[in-house]
Design a protein around this motif. Structure first.
Motif, PDB file in Angstrom:
ATOM      1  N   PHE A 138       0.839  -1.202   0.000  1.00 59.00           N
ATOM      2  CA  PHE A 138       0.000   0.000   0.000  1.00 59.00           C
ATOM      3  C   PHE A 138       0.880   1.260   0.000  1.00 59.00           C
ATOM      4  O   PHE A 138       1.891   1.300   0.706  1.00 59.00           O
ATOM      5  N   PRO A 139       0.526   2.275  -0.784  1.00 58.93           N
ATOM      6  CA  PRO A 139       1.351   3.510  -0.821  1.00 58.93           C
ATOM      7  C   PRO A 139       1.199   4.341   0.456  1.00 58.93           C
ATOM      8  O   PRO A 139       0.509   5.358   0.474  1.00 58.93           O
ATOM      9  N   HIS A 376      -3.446   7.777  -7.252  1.00 61.26           N
ATOM     10  CA  HIS A 376      -2.852   6.699  -6.460  1.00 61.26           C
ATOM     11  C   HIS A 376      -3.717   5.446  -6.474  1.00 61.26           C
ATOM     12  O   HIS A 376      -3.204   4.323  -6.481  1.00 61.26           O
ATOM     13  N   HIS A 380      -2.364   1.925  -7.731  1.00 63.02           N
ATOM     14  CA  HIS A 380      -2.265   0.829  -6.763  1.00 63.02           C
ATOM     15  C   HIS A 380      -3.035  -0.390  -7.276  1.00 63.02           C
ATOM     16  O   HIS A 380      -2.550  -1.522  -7.225  1.00 63.02           O
TER      17      HIS A 380
END
Lengths: 481, 481
Positions: A138-139, A376, A380
């Motif tokens: 996960f970012p 994002h 992701h």
């Protein structure tokens, strides 16, 4: 001046400094009063005498008496001393009686709720638990930055009672995403943000179901949906699903109020509903006044070259309520889901959610909206699709190597778990039980059946297991087999 | 090879680049099929002919046909062309018919829920809105640091399905706080963390109330509690409260299932329940099998020298369910509250919350636990107490200056709002309406009454209004008066 029969000589004050002496004294006196050993009107010793008997300072006694006077236990008049206030009723022989057993105190609805199986919290990180996405990828940096951005005095609209049915910006982000990616027909004002997909189901069950209403739940199917509807008093019937599809005859028999389906990636089999089945389901639902709840819980992980759009978008005005969640695409503990409502139901749901208090923290909603807006989310998702494609391939090769013909994976190229089917005499519960000892948590396929004959097998979450762990986990399972 | 009667010449494709041509073509063909203009078995033009008619490349046509084949709309065989798949049922004249009105689609329970007043989101930052704490003073830096700390791969236990009834660390922090600060009798395993106090009330109403069960709600009282119980089907009766106290006769008449009270700082009057009243309430409740729900929503803001402990801690085993929240001490949109349960009810609530999905994000719970453990919580609370003491004093002086004898503040030194009482012929609703134009949001006192004669006045949140704003706000109110 001493008070006759004052039981205060038994007071035991601890001088270890853990708790202030005046509070200990107040507690001890309060207990004496509440237990009836100090009675209404009974005089207390003077401050000086109490201080001497207990070996404490007068200030300590004064502080304790002041506290108890403020609480209403003691009364005093200058020169007349201090006595126990008149408390109604004067005697309370039953006061230490235990409360009756809670069972009898629950409502019938409460008893029904309490009768549902408790969904246990996961302990640690068991391998193969279904429905668990990879979270280490996960970012976190971007996410932490966005959380920080929305946790500031400048974002103070995010701190109070705004946007009870979901932050406008997030509803718009979700709207753009589900329209483009899932073919859902929607405007932002028909989206309500919830504290997860399960919470949305719970709210819908309350709004749509009365005691005895017939509800169809896929069999095998998601037990969380079953619990929610059973707890709402529904008469739950199975909607049988096999690799051959959904047995829609069940929908045509006597009026059904709600049909719960996972058409894009059936849980736990993984199959997708054909167009014919979708149209037939909508036709039946329209003819009989049935609500279709489409739980699109992990449709993002379809590995087909061409993904099927959501059932909801198929036909304008179909009686479909669409559920989405970020639990599988981001992480489960985020607790954000959404429900997309037909226009004629949206005001009612907004009204209900406004007083049930089930809305998600606004700063998280704001961060999530930016997370989507800045790209994002899709990045992701694409990273995860590539990763899961590899893990899925490896998983299938290990199935072949270790399971042979005992457990046959159903590979419908979707979802973050794969169901492996076994023969009818395979004891999947015992197998899962033994696996748990090794911190492996595949779910027995039979546990997803409730009505009748259950198929056997293992439902295995592969997404959160890296290739090294997967190899050793399979070796352990083979040893158990 | 051209297909007779193919209506494709009417397809209108947009060449503005907003949407890929093959998706536009697929959408247009899908619409033709679903609307019945292209029928089951009908042949489509060849790829070449379609490309020429529409003025697009063959690849675009192939991509559109592939998508529709994957979705199940088209079938093809090499050499035999492409035709519309057999969809069941074959005709659907009703398919564009609108869904019946949602009213008839809701359950009776749903209709009851939808009949409750919708709690409106606040717009902007209206002055004097009750229940609103100051948020600009919140320690954002510490909070952002803690959120970041718990948003990392190392905290991955905080990302999945752990601790459904509340993070252990947070339950322990709450346990220590409410024991010491509120005199509550509790262990961490009897605390369940919820998505706010309102959500806790909603869950309790479902567990404790059946249709027609009698529930007492304070009058005047918190309308959110009223909505929750009314939506659960309760027969809601008033528990009258005046400056003279709670009229507990209401509790002794015919069996009452639940009494909802705010004993430490009555909402909205601000008075505290005396010890006599507390004991009498508990005695009545025990004698009649009544649950007492103690909502301790803003007891932290008691400005008495000696604060009264919670009702819950008064007597061991009293049938009291205690509700706490961080909405007033930190900020409302945090959406974290907690319920403290008698031992014989705690398993049932944990079970219910496990499948209703109403749990708060774990990383927020972890951050909050640290926030308490590191002392930020109590420091913030003390800062706020000092600030609110000043603002309260200033508010009262402005009341005297501007309201004269028309609106008389009830000052019981507690809470983040002050109720100003007026004569019975004062039109508080009209006053509040006119104030709203000036972005002032005092609530009419009469709106907190439901059963009979309502007292008039204004309930005014003073906590989030700094002294400069407060002065001009009072001037505006005076002008309206």
């Amino acid at each position: 001046m001493s008070a006759p029969n004052f039981p205060g000589e038994f007071l035991s004050l601890q001088r270890d400094g853990a708790s202030a002496l005046h509070l200990q004294l107040a507690d001890a006196l309060r207990d004496l009063i509440l237990s009836g050993r100090l009675r209404t009107g009974q005089r207390l010793p003077s401050i000086r005498s109490m201080a001497e008997t207990q070996g404490i300072s007068r200030n300590t006694v004064v502080a304790a008496f002041d506290q108890l006077s403020a609480e209403g236990y003691l009364e005093s008049r200058p020169g007349a001393g201090i006595w126990v206030a008149r408390l109604v009723p004067t005697g309370w022989p039953d006061r230490t009686m235990a409360v009756p057993a809670a069972g009898s105190f629950l409502s019938r609805r409460g008893a029904l709720m309490a009768a549902q199986p408790r969904i246990r919290s996961i302990q640690g990180h068991p391998t193969f638990h279904p429905g668990t996405p990879e979270t280490s990828t996960f970012p976190f940096k971007a996410w932490a930055r966005l959380l920080k951005k929305h946790t500031s005095p400048h974002g103070s609209e995010l701190l109070t009672y705004h946007n009870l049915n979901g932050l406008q910006a997030l509803r718009e982000s979700i709207c753009a995403y589900v329209s483009a990616s899932r073919g859902v027909r929607v405007t932002a004002d028909r989206i309500v943000v919830t504290t997860g997909g399960q919470a949305a189901l719970d709210l819908l069950a309350r709004l749509l179901i009365d005691n005895g209403d017939k509800v169809l739940i896929e069999e095998p199917g998601y037990h969380g949906a079953r619990s929610v509807f059973a707890a709402a008093g529904a008469d739950v019937h199975p909607l049988p699903v096999t690799e051959a599809g959904w047995d829609l005859d069940a929908v045509t028999q006597k009026p059904v109020r709600v049909v719960y389906v996972t058409p894009s990636s059936q849980f736990p089999l993984g199959i997708a509903m054909t167009l014919q089945e979708r149209l037939a389901l909508i036709d039946h639902a329209r003819a009989h006044g049935t609500w279709i709840i489409e739980d699109d819980y992990d449709s993002e992980y379809s590995f087909h070259a061409r993904r099927l759009p959501a059932l909801q978008g198929l036909i304008e005005d179909a009686p479909v309520i669409y559920l989405g969640t970020f639990s599988k695409t981001l992480f489960p503990a985020l607790r954000i889901g959404y429900v997309i409502l037909p226009e004629n139901l949206s005001e009612q749901v907004k009204r209900a959610i406004s007083f049930t208090g089930h809305y998600a923290p606004l700063f998280i909603q704001a961060a999530l909206s930016d997370f989507m807006g800045e790209g994002h989310f899709l990045r992701h998702l694409n990273r995860m699709r590539r990763l899961y494609t590899q893990r899925r391939r490896y998983f299938l090769s290990l199935c072949q190597e270790h399971f042979g013909k005992v457990l046959k994976p159903l590979d419908y190229q979707s979802g973050i778990q794969i169901t492996c089917v076994a023969a009818d005499d395979f004891d999947d519960c015992a197998m899962a039980e033994r696996a748990r000892v090794h911190n492996l948590n595949p779910a027995p396929l039979s546990s997803y059946y409730h009505a009748g004959a259950a198929r056997r097998g293992l439902v295995m979450g592969y997404a959160a297991v890296d290739e090294a762990d997967m190899g050793s986990a399979f070796a352990a399972l083979k040893a158990i087999l």
